[in-house]
Design a protein around this motif. Structure first.
Motif, short mmCIF file in Angstrom:
data_model
loop_
_atom_site.label_atom_id
_atom_site.label_comp_id
_atom_site.label_asym_id
_atom_site.label_seq_id
_atom_site.Cartn_x
_atom_site.Cartn_y
_atom_site.Cartn_z
N GLY A 52 9.57 -12.18 -2.81
CA GLY A 52 8.18 -11.87 -2.52
C GLY A 52 7.94 -11.14 -1.21
N GLU A 53 8.99 -10.84 -0.48
CA GLU A 53 8.83 -10.23 0.84
C GLU A 53 8.13 -8.88 0.75
OE1 GLU A 53 12.72 -12.55 0.98
OE2 GLU A 53 11.78 -11.17 -0.42
N THR A 54 7.22 -8.65 1.69
CA THR A 54 6.60 -7.33 1.81
C THR A 54 6.74 -6.81 3.23
OG1 THR A 54 4.44 -8.34 2.24
CG2 THR A 54 4.92 -7.73 -0.05
N PRO A 104 0.79 -1.23 0.00
CA PRO A 104 0.00 0.00 0.00
C PRO A 104 0.83 1.29 0.00
CG PRO A 104 -0.97 -1.59 1.50
CD PRO A 104 0.35 -2.17 1.05
N THR A 105 2.02 1.27 0.61
CA THR A 105 2.80 2.52 0.73
C THR A 105 4.04 2.56 -0.13
OG1 THR A 105 4.02 1.69 2.66
CG2 THR A 105 1.97 2.89 3.09
N TRP A 106 4.37 1.48 -0.85
CA TRP A 106 5.60 1.45 -1.62
C TRP A 106 5.53 0.48 -2.79
CZ3 TRP A 106 7.35 -3.47 -1.68
CH2 TRP A 106 7.08 -4.27 -0.57
N SER A 107 6.48 0.67 -3.72
CA SER A 107 6.69 -0.24 -4.84
C SER A 107 8.17 -0.56 -4.90
CB SER A 107 6.27 0.41 -6.17
OG SER A 107 4.91 0.75 -6.13
N SER A 108 8.52 -1.83 -5.08
CA SER A 108 9.92 -2.25 -5.07
C SER A 108 10.22 -3.11 -6.28
CB SER A 108 10.22 -3.02 -3.78
OG SER A 108 11.56 -3.44 -3.76
N ARG A 109 11.21 -2.70 -7.05
CA ARG A 109 11.66 -3.47 -8.19
C ARG A 109 12.96 -4.15 -7.78
NH1 ARG A 109 9.62 1.54 -10.51
NH2 ARG A 109 11.32 2.39 -9.30
N GLU A 120 3.21 6.71 5.38
CA GLU A 120 4.05 6.37 6.53
C GLU A 120 4.15 4.86 6.58
OE1 GLU A 120 3.09 6.47 11.18
OE2 GLU A 120 3.31 8.47 10.30
N THR A 121 5.38 4.35 6.68
CA THR A 121 5.61 2.91 6.69
C THR A 121 6.45 2.54 7.90
OG1 THR A 121 5.63 2.96 4.27
CG2 THR A 121 6.45 0.96 5.32
N THR A 122 5.95 1.64 8.73
CA THR A 122 6.69 1.12 9.87
C THR A 122 7.37 -0.17 9.44
OG1 THR A 122 5.12 2.11 11.40
CG2 THR A 122 6.52 0.33 12.26
#
Length: 116
Positions: free
Chosen positions: A114-116, A19-24, A47-49
């Motif tokens: 696949g880690e989130t 929801p708060t980020w995208s990672s390539r 905001e991401t904890t």
């Protein structure tokens, strides 16, 4: 030799979203080099904890602005292009993105994908 482009990763299983980020994920554990390398964008106004119990992470900011809070101490660091931070003690932290915040992240041991 491994050569990849960001464009070749977008839309594949290496393009992971939360929801708060995208990672390539440019380099992963399966590449067998002992670290993983990610191009990550934290979305403006979020905001991401985070807490990496099993990984050390180095982060280099290349675009945008935000604030990094060390949960243990409450210390806040303003971050922007040219800032590096290293979570060398498995530090619990909160990242607030004022604008889209683009980072390059290195994990050791490497992430599998696949880690989130």
């Amino acid at each position: 030799m491994i050569v990849r482009t960001l464009d070749s990763i977008v839309g594949t299983e290496r393009d992971v979203h939360a929801p708060t980020w995208s990672s390539r994920r440019l380099v992963l554990a399966g590449d067998g080099v002992g670290f993983s390398l990610h191009d990550t964008v934290l979305h403006a106004g979020t905001e991401t904890t985070m807490w990496y119990r099993n990984h050390i992470e180095a982060v280099y900011v290349i675009e945008g602005t935000g604030a990094l809070t060390d949960v243990a101490t409450g210390e806040v660091h303003e971050i922007g292009p040219g800032t590096m931070y290293l979570l060398d003690q498995h530090d619990r932290h909160v990242l607030r993105a004022t604008t889209d915040l683009r980072t390059v992240c290195v994990f050791n041991p490497p992430c599998t994908g696949g880690e989130t």
